[in-house]
Design a protein around this motif. Structure first.
Motif, PDB file in Angstrom:
ATOM      1  N   LEU A   1       0.800  -1.548  -0.075  1.00 39.47           N
ATOM      2  CA  LEU A   1      -0.408  -0.315  -0.105  1.00 39.47           C
ATOM      3  C   LEU A   1       0.761   1.552   0.112  1.00 39.47           C
ATOM      4  O   LEU A   1       0.469   2.667  -1.415  1.00 39.47           O
ATOM      5  CB  LEU A   1      -1.190   0.068   1.501  1.00 39.47           C
ATOM      6  CG  LEU A   1      -2.195   1.331   1.636  1.00 39.47           C
ATOM      7  CD1 LEU A   1      -2.626   1.682  -0.383  1.00 39.47           C
ATOM      8  CD2 LEU A   1      -2.771   1.392   2.713  1.00 39.47           C
ATOM      9  N   ASN A   2       1.846   0.985   0.616  1.00 39.77           N
ATOM     10  CA  ASN A   2       2.799   2.870   0.877  1.00 39.77           C
ATOM     11  C   ASN A   2       3.385   2.783  -0.506  1.00 39.77           C
ATOM     12  O   ASN A   2       3.437   4.266  -0.908  1.00 39.77           O
ATOM     13  CB  ASN A   2       3.821   2.638   1.705  1.00 39.77           C
ATOM     14  CG  ASN A   2       3.025   2.944   3.248  1.00 39.77           C
ATOM     15  OD1 ASN A   2       2.112   3.042   2.998  1.00 39.77           O
ATOM     16  ND2 ASN A   2       3.859   1.973   4.204  1.00 39.77           N
ATOM     17  N   CYS A   3       4.240   1.760  -1.393  1.00 35.88           N
ATOM     18  CA  CYS A   3       4.589   1.974  -2.383  1.00 35.88           C
ATOM     19  C   CYS A   3       3.676   2.127  -3.664  1.00 35.88           C
ATOM     20  O   CYS A   3       3.332   3.046  -4.413  1.00 35.88           O
ATOM     21  CB  CYS A   3       5.261   0.692  -2.850  1.00 35.88           C
ATOM     22  SG  CYS A   3       6.829   0.204  -2.219  1.00 35.88           S
ATOM     23  N   TYR A   4       2.350   1.786  -3.225  1.00 34.31           N
ATOM     24  CA  TYR A   4       1.482   2.159  -4.435  1.00 34.31           C
ATOM     25  C   TYR A   4       0.869   3.543  -4.277  1.00 34.31           C
ATOM     26  O   TYR A   4       1.070   4.426  -5.066  1.00 34.31           O
ATOM     27  CB  TYR A   4       0.225   1.911  -3.778  1.00 34.31           C
ATOM     28  CG  TYR A   4      -1.503   2.059  -4.198  1.00 34.31           C
ATOM     29  CD1 TYR A   4      -1.341   1.562  -5.818  1.00 34.31           C
ATOM     30  CD2 TYR A   4      -2.028   3.073  -3.567  1.00 34.31           C
ATOM     31  CE1 TYR A   4      -3.140   2.115  -5.982  1.00 34.31           C
ATOM     32  CE2 TYR A   4      -3.622   3.467  -4.309  1.00 34.31           C
ATOM     33  CZ  TYR A   4      -3.687   3.081  -5.509  1.00 34.31           C
ATOM     34  OH  TYR A   4      -4.965   3.592  -5.860  1.00 34.31           O
ATOM     35  N   ARG A   5       0.652   4.280  -2.862  1.00 33.18           N
ATOM     36  CA  ARG A   5       0.558   5.584  -2.243  1.00 33.18           C
ATOM     37  C   ARG A   5       1.849   6.447  -3.201  1.00 33.18           C
ATOM     38  O   ARG A   5       1.687   7.800  -3.805  1.00 33.18           O
ATOM     39  CB  ARG A   5       0.380   5.677  -1.500  1.00 33.18           C
ATOM     40  CG  ARG A   5      -1.041   5.211  -0.340  1.00 33.18           C
ATOM     41  CD  ARG A   5      -1.360   5.532   1.130  1.00 33.18           C
ATOM     42  NE  ARG A   5      -1.988   5.203   1.162  1.00 33.18           N
ATOM     43  CZ  ARG A   5      -2.962   4.568   2.546  1.00 33.18           C
ATOM     44  NH1 ARG A   5      -1.306   4.651   3.426  1.00 33.18           N
ATOM     45  NH2 ARG A   5      -3.636   4.562   3.162  1.00 33.18           N
TER      46      ARG A   5
END
Length: 128
Positions: free
Chosen positions: A63-67
């Protein structure tokens, strides 16, 4: 399986961009051909490692990489538009052999596609 194809593709593209940039910088340093000032060199190394990390994270549905991918893509699109509008300019040390207008247009298209693709609901759901 088919739904993950785009995620895999963009993840691999980010890994490729990061790896090629990292390889080119390290090779130029080893060969003593790097003409970039230290601050620019560090910036390029940081962005290459960031792209590599984001690509790996996208493949893992982090999720953090997506953001981060959406955040950096938004900043890149905005900055390229501001460059075309002659509101900001890039330090010449960051330029490459690819003509600037071509590089900026490709960058706007690529990062706009990332934003459009990764903000679709069925893609968002893969990162929850």
């Amino acid at each position: 399986m088919k739904r993950n194809l785009g995620i895999r593709l963009f993840g691999l593209i980010e890994i490729f961009i990061g790896a090629v940039t990292l390889f080119a910088v390290v090779l130029s340093l080893i060969q003593g051909k790097s003409a970039k000032p230290l601050n620019v060199l560090l910036f390029v190394l940081f962005t290459a490692l960031t792209s590599l990390g984001i690509g790996i994270g996208i493949l893992r549905h982090n999720l953090n990489c997506y953001r981060l991918l959406l955040y950096f893509s938004s900043i890149i699109v905005l900055s390229k538009i501001l460059i075309f509008a002659k509101i900001i300019s890039i330090n010449g040390a960051l330029e490459t052999t690819i003509p600037s207008p071509v590089k900026h247009i490709i960058s706007i298209i690529y990062h706009s596609i990332i934003i459009l693709y990764f903000t679709r609901n069925r893609v968002k759901e893969k990162f929850k």
